[in-house]
Scaffold this active site. Sequence first.
Site, PDB file in Angstrom:
ATOM      1  N   SER A 151       0.821  -1.198   0.000  1.00 17.33           N
ATOM      2  CA  SER A 151       0.000   0.000   0.000  1.00 17.33           C
ATOM      3  C   SER A 151       0.864   1.260   0.000  1.00 17.33           C
ATOM      4  O   SER A 151       1.656   1.446  -0.907  1.00 17.33           O
ATOM      5  CB  SER A 151      -0.971  -0.032   1.186  1.00 17.33           C
ATOM      6  OG  SER A 151      -1.983   0.911   1.007  1.00 17.33           O
ATOM      7  N   ASP A 198      -8.196  -6.153  -5.862  1.00 18.77           N
ATOM      8  CA  ASP A 198      -8.110  -4.919  -5.082  1.00 18.77           C
ATOM      9  C   ASP A 198      -8.542  -3.747  -5.948  1.00 18.77           C
ATOM     10  O   ASP A 198      -7.990  -3.531  -7.021  1.00 18.77           O
ATOM     11  CB  ASP A 198      -6.668  -4.714  -4.605  1.00 18.77           C
ATOM     12  CG  ASP A 198      -6.463  -3.386  -3.903  1.00 18.77           C
ATOM     13  OD1 ASP A 198      -7.433  -2.855  -3.325  1.00 18.77           O
ATOM     14  OD2 ASP A 198      -5.322  -2.887  -3.920  1.00 18.77           O
ATOM     15  N   HIS A 222      -6.352  -6.328  -1.347  1.00 15.69           N
ATOM     16  CA  HIS A 222      -5.299  -5.346  -1.102  1.00 15.69           C
ATOM     17  C   HIS A 222      -4.170  -5.899  -0.242  1.00 15.69           C
ATOM     18  O   HIS A 222      -3.003  -5.583  -0.458  1.00 15.69           O
ATOM     19  CB  HIS A 222      -5.930  -4.116  -0.432  1.00 15.69           C
ATOM     20  CG  HIS A 222      -5.033  -2.936  -0.362  1.00 15.69           C
ATOM     21  ND1 HIS A 222      -4.536  -2.318  -1.491  1.00 15.69           N
ATOM     22  CD2 HIS A 222      -4.541  -2.236   0.699  1.00 15.69           C
ATOM     23  CE1 HIS A 222      -3.783  -1.287  -1.126  1.00 15.69           C
ATOM     24  NE2 HIS A 222      -3.769  -1.231   0.197  1.00 15.69           N
TER      25      HIS A 222
END
Length: 494
Positions: free
Chosen positions: A179, A418, A471
Site C-alpha cells: 500500500s 483490489d 489489497h
Amino acid sequence: MGRLVEAIIASILLSLCFTITKSAPKSALITNLPGFNGTFPSKHYAGYVAIDKHRNKNLWYYFVESERNASVDPVVLWLNGGPGCSSMDGFVYEHGPFNFEPKKKNSHLLHLNPYSWSKVSNIIYLDSPVGVGFSYSNDNADYTTDDTKTASDTHTFLLEWFKMFPEFQSNPFFISGESYAGIYVPTLAAEVVKGHKNVTKPVINFKGYLVGNGVTDEVFDGNALVPFTHGMGLISDELYEETKLVCNGTYYTGGQSGVSKECAGKLKTVSDTVNLLNLYNILEPCYHGTSLSALDIEFLPKSLLTLGKTEKPMAVRKRMFGRAWPLGAVVRPGIVPSWSQLLAGFGVPCIDDTVATKWLNDPAVRKAVHAKEEKAIGNWELCSSNLEYRHDTGSMIEYHRNLTLSGFRALIFSGDHDMCVPYTGSEAWTKAMGYKVVDEWRPWMSNNQVAGFTQGYANNLTFLTIKGAGHTVPEYKPRESLDFYSRFLAGEKI
C-alpha cells in the site's frame, strides 16, 4: 581425514549457532507471549532502537528469526502503509508466525501459522514513522513528518539495528511492504544505496525489494480504476466506451488542469456504479452499518461506505481499513489527511480491529514485547491519529528505475481483486519503464494450481498478480504468498 573434516565443519556450525545466541541482545529476547502456550519455532526479539537519543526518539520493532536457518536466510524488513499504520498489522493479520483465534473474553489464542514468512526468512516488523504503533518521541514535533524524513529515520534504525544484531550483517537484506509502503520501500532503498556510496557502516547487504499493491505514481494510479472496473465486469461496455471517449482514454491528469466537465461526469457515474463494493476486495461482502444517523450518512464521503467488513475463515478480520491512502484516493503531493481528521465528528462504518487492538493493548502483551506502558505512550492503534504526514517525494518511477538499473531485484505484486490500488496501475507503470520483456506473460503455479500471472523484465524487474487476492495479499492467499515470496528471495523463477 574425512572424520577430521566433518568434525571441523560441525565445530564451525556450532560456533555459528553460538554466535547468534551470544550476539543478539538478551534484553530484547521474548520468552513468552500471552495466548501462546507452545514452543516458539524460532527466536523472537522486540524492543526499541533510539534513532535520536537527544530527543528520545525511538522506533519499536518485532524481530522473528527464520525457522529454517537464521544464520544464512535473508533478513527482510516489513512495512505496512497508511501512511501511519503499524506493521503489526502484517504480523497479526497477514504473514506473522501466529494465527490469532479471537475469544469472547479479552484473551486470544495464538496458533502457529504454517504459512508464516519466517518459514524462510528472518523478518523485522517495524512501527514507522515515529508516532506509529509503539514508536514514540519525547518531542511532539517529531510527529510531523514526511516521506524523506521517514526514509532517513528508517535507514538510521537499520544501521543501529544491525549493530545490535551484528551476526545478521552478512545476510542478504530485502525491504518489503504494501500500500503506502509503495512510497516507503523505494525511498528507503534509495537511502540504503546512498549509504553504500558514502561507505556508511555497518554495510547493509541490500539485494532487493518487494512492493504489494503499492501506490507509486499519481497519474498511473489515477488512471487505473476505469480499466479495472471494466475488465472485472463491474461497469457496462457502453459506460466504459463513453467514458473512454469523452476522457480521451485519460481519467486522471494530475496538476491543476484536471479533466473536462463531461469526463468528470462519466467518472462520477463509474464511481457511483461500484460505490457499494468492498474497496479492498471486490469479491468480499461489504458491511453497511445501521448505526449511522441520516445526518452522518449525508455528510460522510460516499467512498467510506465501501470500506468492507469481511468474515475470514479464521474469523479474525472484521473489516478492511487503513491500509492505503485514505479513501483509496490518488497519492498527491502535500499533507496526507489522517483518518481521524477525515472522520471527526462522525460515526465510522466497517471498522473493527479488535483482535490486534485488544491483544497489543493488553498490559501483559506490552510487557512481553518490551513496549512502553500505555500511561507512558498511549494506547496502541492500528493507524495512528498522532501524525501530520506530508507526501514530498513525488512519483516513484525514477526510484524504481535507478534501483533496478543498479542491479537490485524488484518484485511488484498485486492482488487482482483490489480496487483501492488496482493491479492495472501497477501493470501499466512497470510496462512503461520500457525494459525488454525477458519472461513473457504466463501463469505461475502454487500447489499445482494457477495462482496468478507474471511478466518478467530486464534489469531485475518482475510484475506478478495473485488470483483472487485483495489489497492485503498474504491475508487472502497465505500459501500462494509464501510460495512467491520464497522463490523471489531465493532468486528462483516464480
